[in-house]
Design a protein around this motif. Sequence first.
Motif, mmCIF file in Angstrom:
data_model
loop_
_atom_site.group_PDB
_atom_site.id
_atom_site.type_symbol
_atom_site.label_atom_id
_atom_site.label_comp_id
_atom_site.label_asym_id
_atom_site.label_seq_id
_atom_site.Cartn_x
_atom_site.Cartn_y
_atom_site.Cartn_z
ATOM 1 N N MET A 36 16.154 22.990 47.008
ATOM 2 C CA MET A 36 17.194 22.856 45.925
ATOM 3 C C MET A 36 17.467 24.154 45.359
ATOM 4 O O MET A 36 16.521 24.907 45.150
ATOM 5 N N ALA A 37 18.488 24.722 45.402
ATOM 6 C CA ALA A 37 18.966 25.998 44.870
ATOM 7 C C ALA A 37 18.591 26.236 43.475
ATOM 8 O O ALA A 37 18.383 25.115 42.516
ATOM 9 N N SER A 38 18.090 27.532 42.908
ATOM 10 C CA SER A 38 17.643 27.614 41.706
ATOM 11 C C SER A 38 18.844 27.819 40.862
ATOM 12 O O SER A 38 19.904 27.955 41.367
ATOM 13 N N GLU A 39 18.415 27.618 39.413
ATOM 14 C CA GLU A 39 19.498 27.633 38.568
ATOM 15 C C GLU A 39 20.311 29.091 38.525
ATOM 16 O O GLU A 39 21.546 29.295 38.446
ATOM 17 N N ALA A 40 19.522 30.175 39.010
ATOM 18 C CA ALA A 40 20.076 31.545 39.125
ATOM 19 C C ALA A 40 21.044 31.504 40.228
ATOM 20 O O ALA A 40 22.334 31.977 40.204
ATOM 21 N N ALA A 41 20.783 30.830 41.204
ATOM 22 C CA ALA A 41 21.693 30.955 42.567
ATOM 23 C C ALA A 41 22.694 30.244 42.387
ATOM 24 O O ALA A 41 23.913 30.336 42.833
ATOM 25 N N ARG A 42 22.836 29.148 41.298
ATOM 26 C CA ARG A 42 23.915 28.103 41.121
ATOM 27 C C ARG A 42 24.634 28.381 39.904
ATOM 28 O O ARG A 42 25.582 27.823 39.627
ATOM 29 N N ARG A 43 24.610 29.915 39.395
ATOM 30 C CA ARG A 43 25.533 30.360 38.308
ATOM 31 C C ARG A 43 26.901 30.571 38.999
ATOM 32 O O ARG A 43 26.910 30.505 39.989
ATOM 33 N N ARG A 44 27.935 30.619 37.956
ATOM 34 C CA ARG A 44 28.998 30.812 38.428
ATOM 35 C C ARG A 44 29.332 32.162 39.264
ATOM 36 O O ARG A 44 28.668 33.191 38.641
ATOM 37 N N HIS A 45 29.961 32.166 40.095
ATOM 38 C CA HIS A 45 30.510 33.479 40.921
ATOM 39 C C HIS A 45 31.819 33.840 40.968
ATOM 40 O O HIS A 45 32.590 32.924 40.842
ATOM 41 N N SER A 46 32.236 35.125 40.726
ATOM 42 C CA SER A 46 33.362 35.606 41.182
ATOM 43 C C SER A 46 34.184 34.993 42.368
ATOM 44 O O SER A 46 33.707 35.205 43.435
ATOM 45 N N LEU A 47 35.472 34.684 42.216
ATOM 46 C CA LEU A 47 36.271 34.182 42.999
ATOM 47 C C LEU A 47 37.680 34.995 43.314
ATOM 48 O O LEU A 47 37.837 35.803 42.373
ATOM 49 N N PHE A 48 38.099 34.933 44.621
ATOM 50 C CA PHE A 48 39.404 35.420 44.734
ATOM 51 C C PHE A 48 40.626 34.585 44.290
ATOM 52 O O PHE A 48 40.670 33.405 44.514
ATOM 53 N N LYS A 49 41.527 35.334 43.398
ATOM 54 C CA LYS A 49 42.552 34.484 42.811
ATOM 55 C C LYS A 49 43.802 35.202 43.533
ATOM 56 O O LYS A 49 43.942 36.617 43.172
ATOM 57 N N PRO A 50 44.576 34.497 44.401
ATOM 58 C CA PRO A 50 45.735 35.257 44.896
ATOM 59 C C PRO A 50 47.031 35.516 43.915
ATOM 60 O O PRO A 50 46.834 34.865 43.038
ATOM 61 N N CYS A 51 47.864 36.389 44.430
ATOM 62 C CA CYS A 51 48.941 36.535 43.686
ATOM 63 C C CYS A 51 50.399 36.303 44.443
ATOM 64 O O CYS A 51 50.365 36.592 45.732
ATOM 65 N N ILE A 52 51.398 36.253 43.877
ATOM 66 C CA ILE A 52 52.731 36.282 44.350
ATOM 67 C C ILE A 52 53.553 37.097 43.423
ATOM 68 O O ILE A 52 54.045 36.596 42.368
ATOM 69 N N ASP A 53 53.949 38.492 43.745
ATOM 70 C CA ASP A 53 54.511 39.300 42.599
ATOM 71 C C ASP A 53 55.907 39.411 43.183
ATOM 72 O O ASP A 53 56.114 39.687 44.299
ATOM 73 N N LEU A 54 56.607 39.105 42.180
ATOM 74 C CA LEU A 54 58.260 39.145 42.620
ATOM 75 C C LEU A 54 59.098 40.255 41.782
ATOM 76 O O LEU A 54 58.756 40.154 40.616
ATOM 77 N N HIS A 55 59.701 40.782 42.796
ATOM 78 C CA HIS A 55 60.822 41.922 42.109
ATOM 79 C C HIS A 55 62.160 41.551 42.943
ATOM 80 O O HIS A 55 61.851 41.674 44.271
ATOM 81 N N ASP A 56 63.109 41.692 41.993
ATOM 82 C CA ASP A 56 64.478 41.516 42.596
ATOM 83 C C ASP A 56 64.391 40.282 43.603
ATOM 84 O O ASP A 56 65.128 40.273 44.600
ATOM 85 N N GLY A 57 63.705 39.181 43.298
ATOM 86 C CA GLY A 57 63.677 37.969 44.110
ATOM 87 C C GLY A 57 62.841 37.947 45.327
ATOM 88 O O GLY A 57 62.783 36.937 46.199
ATOM 89 N N VAL A 58 62.285 39.026 45.667
ATOM 90 C CA VAL A 58 61.396 39.242 46.826
ATOM 91 C C VAL A 58 59.762 39.308 46.566
ATOM 92 O O VAL A 58 59.545 40.212 45.523
ATOM 93 N N VAL A 59 58.803 38.954 47.407
ATOM 94 C CA VAL A 59 57.515 39.258 47.106
ATOM 95 C C VAL A 59 57.314 40.336 47.502
ATOM 96 O O VAL A 59 57.564 41.333 48.464
ATOM 97 N N LYS A 60 56.617 41.421 46.496
ATOM 98 C CA LYS A 60 56.489 42.868 46.772
ATOM 99 C C LYS A 60 55.013 43.126 46.284
ATOM 100 O O LYS A 60 54.485 42.370 45.294
ATOM 101 N N GLN A 61 54.678 44.495 46.583
ATOM 102 C CA GLN A 61 53.376 44.974 46.201
ATOM 103 C C GLN A 61 53.767 46.249 45.555
ATOM 104 O O GLN A 61 54.375 47.129 46.291
ATOM 105 N N ILE A 62 53.809 46.450 44.158
ATOM 106 C CA ILE A 62 54.072 47.706 43.305
ATOM 107 C C ILE A 62 53.015 48.358 43.020
ATOM 108 O O ILE A 62 52.072 47.932 42.511
ATOM 109 N N VAL A 63 53.073 49.713 42.908
ATOM 110 C CA VAL A 63 52.031 50.514 42.332
ATOM 111 C C VAL A 63 52.213 50.305 40.781
ATOM 112 O O VAL A 63 53.203 50.725 40.196
#
Length: 235
Positions: free
Chosen positions: A1-28
């Motif tokens: 059985m996994a230890s309590e420490a091993a089963r703590r919450r871990h950081s996850l990937f959260k995706p994004c959809i950034d919209l500018h002028d109606g289009v998906v973009k990546q902006i500085v």
Amino acid sequence: MASEAARRRHSLFKPCIDLHDGVVKQIVGGTLSEHEPGELKTNFVASQSSSEFAILYKENGLEGGHVIKLGPGNDAAARDALRAWPGGLQVGGGITEDNALEWIEAGASKVIVTSYLFPGAKFSLERLEKLAAKVRPERLVVDVSEFLIHAADVEGLCKGIDEELVRRLGEWVKIPTTYAGGAKDISDLDLVDRLSNGKVDLTYGSALDIFGGRLVKFEELVKCHNEAKAKAGTV
């Protein structure tokens, strides 16, 4: 059985959809300005629609991602994304007391509220209370049920996360929190996990191959995300 420490919450990937002028973009991040639109720097302009990105995230079980409307002209694209995955995505950008419930009804799992709560650059508790009464606190992302933190000074630069900010967030936050800005390597997910003790999730933007980047592969990131969920026993 996994230890309590091993089963703590871990950081996850959260995706994004950034919209500018109606289009998906990546902006500085630091170059987006209503007063100086000519200063805008764009890293990526997608040929795919917002709904195609939403379907990709849905197929990979990446819940809790955010659709951000960067200025006017993005409502239709945001609605398309929400229709593609009802209840799977949050939406932000121009959210007010008058339209928050409308976006929940359009399929947003939560609404992200920022500038509306700071009229005249001062926080308005009255506006927050009115919003919470309309859409319920658990459907709000600010300081009611969740934080979304954009490190604008490093966002879109692919030069690394703001480690000190992530460390401090790990000390401060008591509710779900997502950090966005500067992620450039798949190992950054583990770095955020260590710095925040699993309390802060991470968004990848310009470094990701689905946004034209060459530093992080989406499929590998999803694999790391699923491994983190398995460690915490949340799969």
